[in-house]
Design a protein around this motif. Structure first.
Motif, mmCIF file in Angstrom:
data_model
loop_
_atom_site.group_PDB
_atom_site.id
_atom_site.type_symbol
_atom_site.label_atom_id
_atom_site.label_comp_id
_atom_site.label_asym_id
_atom_site.label_seq_id
_atom_site.Cartn_x
_atom_site.Cartn_y
_atom_site.Cartn_z
ATOM 1 N N SER A 253 -0.365 0.052 -6.553
ATOM 2 C CA SER A 253 -1.536 0.248 -7.659
ATOM 3 C C SER A 253 -1.048 -1.463 -8.481
ATOM 4 O O SER A 253 0.563 -1.664 -8.082
ATOM 5 N N ASP A 254 -1.767 -2.150 -8.327
ATOM 6 C CA ASP A 254 -1.150 -3.265 -9.330
ATOM 7 C C ASP A 254 -0.525 -4.110 -9.221
ATOM 8 O O ASP A 254 0.146 -4.908 -9.690
ATOM 9 N N GLU B 97 0.750 -1.300 0.063
ATOM 10 C CA GLU B 97 0.692 -0.336 0.102
ATOM 11 C C GLU B 97 0.702 1.552 -0.050
ATOM 12 O O GLU B 97 2.100 1.408 0.798
ATOM 13 N N ARG C 22 2.873 6.418 -13.618
ATOM 14 C CA ARG C 22 1.794 5.623 -14.702
ATOM 15 C C ARG C 22 2.328 5.350 -15.648
ATOM 16 O O ARG C 22 2.389 3.932 -16.037
ATOM 17 N N ARG D 23 2.975 1.082 -15.555
ATOM 18 C CA ARG D 23 3.403 1.015 -13.754
ATOM 19 C C ARG D 23 4.379 0.829 -12.988
ATOM 20 O O ARG D 23 5.296 0.139 -13.123
ATOM 21 N N GLU E 85 1.946 8.968 -9.852
ATOM 22 C CA GLU E 85 0.149 9.202 -9.838
ATOM 23 C C GLU E 85 0.334 9.799 -7.264
ATOM 24 O O GLU E 85 -0.748 10.041 -7.355
ATOM 25 N N GLN F 261 4.718 6.179 -7.357
ATOM 26 C CA GLN F 261 4.889 6.093 -8.004
ATOM 27 C C GLN F 261 4.030 6.789 -9.980
ATOM 28 O O GLN F 261 3.620 7.897 -9.400
#
Ligand code: FAD
Length: 397
Positions: free
Chosen positions: A86-87, A83, A258, A290, A333, A256
């Motif tokens: 993403s992904d 956490e 994109r 990402r 992001e 992070q």
């Protein structure tokens, strides 16, 4: 007094030589342990690598083991951040790299059949700023910068470095699975005491004080945290060591994006700055598009970053890395940070006390700080195994 890694290596080489041992004997000496007396009731304090390996091996020997851990997870300073990424992307808050000569770490990785993969990518170029100019170099230029700055044990051939595929936390989780209901999470220890007959540990369970008794206690709580625990059974001299051991600061900031825009420029996302901060791309071996870039600041710089608010840490790092890689801002992001000085159950990244166990009566100590490899999982494991031998050979009175 804090010592540099170079000073430490010199000091540990001298101490090992003085003891008439070499380092492989130190780890090897504890590998062949046999139950040397009646089973004992042992309380292990802390479910980091030192506590876990000790609990695992003591259980295998037939001792009755209970582990008290303040956090709600195992691993301590081995912590994989999933956490807020993403992904399914992940990055390490603590231990990440395993060198080829850390036999104990490799032994348990193999025992639990965890997959290893190269730590460094062997494609595209890294950036180097430590020699005055911006340079694009193959990855061995990055590890060369590491060697120059921190010594051989952190540099050398990039191929000698591995990471656990899926995250370093798979290693403590593997120990914890095998110990299952022996570990009590959310149970911070507040007092350790003993008399001739037994040792007693007071801990909080849902805020209420509870006491457990044992033949022996193995305390792996970092001294930075242990100094807040009541220790009436220890001598003033030992309490002084616990109180005055200085822990180093480490700060990491994660960005992070994109897309892995650095790859479009022939870069692999690794960089070494003029301020000796490492920049890693931990997701190069994870599925895209990402990606994550992260910084790794040690003492000197880490304290400055720790003082900033979370959003300021991320904003200044984004600015710094945008200047290096270009186009990062547009692809950014979300960010995250980890400053080990503010971690309630670590209060620092690592420390060096020495090889001695500091055992007093039925209370034994272990942890990376009490090993020939401070700041490494290998150190935590070797000290945990040393304590297993000590406890196994302890004669009940
Ligand atoms: C930033 C960073 C980078 C690192 N990089 C690497 C690397 O690349 N490779 C490598 O091999 N090693 C690395 N290390 C070192 C490695 O993570 C540690 O040496 C090792 O995990 C320490 O294990 P330990 O059991 O001694 O201590 P810990 O992991 O700190 O375990 C102690 C446990 O005690 C618990 N505890 C604390 N207070 C209490 C209390 N009052 N009651 C009960 N429980 C308590 C803690 O929650 C913790 O789980 C790194 C460490 C850091 C911080």
């Amino acid at each position: 007094m804090a010592i540099s890694r170079r000073q430490f290596l010199r000091r540990s080489a001298l101490a090992v030589a003085a003891a008439g041992l070499n380092q492989s004997q130190l780890s090897g000496a504890v590998r062949t342990i046999v139950l040397s007396g009646p089973a004992k009731k042992v309380l292990v304090l802390g479910a980091g690598m030192a506590g876990l390996v000790a609990a695992y091996e003591l259980s295998k020997l037939g001792h009755e083991v209970t582990v008290l851990e303040a956090r709600t997870r195992p691993g301590g300073r081995v912590h994989t951040l999933r956490e807020p990424f993403s992904d399914g992307l992940y990055a390490e808050a603590g231990a990440a790299r395993i060198p080829d000569n850390h036999d104990l770490t490799h032994k348990y990785v193999k025992e639990f059949q965890l997959p290893l993969e190269p730590f460094y990518p062997n494609r595209l170029n890294a950036l180097r700023f430590d020699r005055g100019n911006r340079e694009e170099v193959p990855i061995d230029g990055f590890t060369d910068a590491m060697t120059r700055q921190f010594g051989e044990d952190l540099g050398g051939n990039p191929d000698r470095w591995r990471k656990i595929k899926g995250g370093t936390d798979l290693l403590p989780k593997a120990f914890a699975e095998r110990l299952s209901n022996k570990i009590h999470y959310g149970s911070p220890v507040v007092r350790i005491e003993q008399d001739e007959k037994q040792a007693r540990v007071v801990f909080l369970n849902a805020g209420q004080r509870q006491t457990m008794t044992a033949d022996n206690v193995l305390c792996t709580i970092p001294f930075s945290v242990l100094r807040k625990v009541e220790l009436p059974a220890l001598s003033a001299q030992r309490r002084d060591v616990i109180k005055n051991t200085r822990y180093d600061a480490v700060a990491r900031v994660y960005l992070q994006t994109r897309n892995r825009i650095w790859e479009e420029k022939g870069l692999n996302g690794f960089a070494f700055t003029s301020g000796a901060i490492e920049i890693w791309e931990p997701t190069w071996s994870q599925p895209g598009p990402r990606g994550i870039l992260m910084t790794y600041a040690r003492p000197g710089e880490a304290e400055r970053i720790t003082k900033l608010k979370e959003n300021e840490r991320i904003a200044t790092t984004l600015k710094q890395l945008d200047g290096m890689f270009g186009g990062l801002r547009e692809s950014f992001e979300r960010g995250a940070t980890k400053c080990w000085m503010e971690d309630e159950w670590s209060r620092g990244a690592w420390a060096f006390v020495g090889f001695s166990s500091l055992r007093e009566g039925r209370i034994h100590f272990a942890g990376e700080h009490l090993s020939p490899w401070p700041s490494w999982m290998q150190g935590a494991l070797s000290s945990g195994l040393r304590a297993v031998k000590e406890i196994d050979e302890f004669v009940k009175v």
